[in-house]
Scaffold this active site. Structure first.
Site, PDB file in Angstrom:
ATOM      1  N   GLU A  90       0.847  -1.189   0.000  1.00 49.68           N
ATOM      2  CA  GLU A  90       0.000   0.000   0.000  1.00 49.68           C
ATOM      3  C   GLU A  90       0.881   1.237   0.000  1.00 49.68           C
ATOM      4  OE1 GLU A  90      -1.351   0.740   4.386  1.00 49.68           O
ATOM      5  OE2 GLU A  90      -1.564  -1.376   3.924  1.00 49.68           O
ATOM      6  N   ASN A  91       0.314   2.347  -0.318  1.00 50.67           N
ATOM      7  CA  ASN A  91       1.073   3.595  -0.293  1.00 50.67           C
ATOM      8  C   ASN A  91       1.447   3.935   1.138  1.00 50.67           C
ATOM      9  OD1 ASN A  91       0.839   3.989  -3.034  1.00 50.67           O
ATOM     10  ND2 ASN A  91      -1.084   5.066  -2.856  1.00 50.67           N
TER      11      ASN A  91
END
Length: 64
Positions: free
Chosen positions: A46-47
Site C-alpha cells: 500500500e502507499n
C-alpha cells in the site's frame, strides 16, 4: 521495453534475506511470484512508509 513480469523478476533478483520492501500498489503481487524460497522478505503493497503508524498493544487475550 520490459513487461510487468520481467520487471517483477528483476526486482526479485535484487531482494536479500530480511528486506522490508515497499513497492507501492500493483507490482508487489507479481514480485512475490519470483522471490526464492531461501529468503524471507516482507512486502508492503500500500502507499506509505513502513512503520508509519504506532503499533497498537494487544490485550493479553488477543495475543497470538
Amino acid at each position: 521495453m520490459l513487461d510487468k513480469d520481467q520487471i517483477a523478476q528483476r526486482i526479485a533478483k535484487e531482494l536479500k534475506d530480511g528486506y522490508y520492501v515497499n513497492l507501492g500498489i500493483g507490482i508487489t503481487t507479481l514480485v512475490a511470484n519470483y522471490i526464492t524460497k531461501r529468503i524471507h522478505v516482507t512486502l508492503k503493497s500500500e502507499n506509505g512508509l513502513i512503520g508509519d503508524r504506532k503499533r497498537t498493544r494487544l490485550h493479553s487475550s488477543q495475543q497470538i
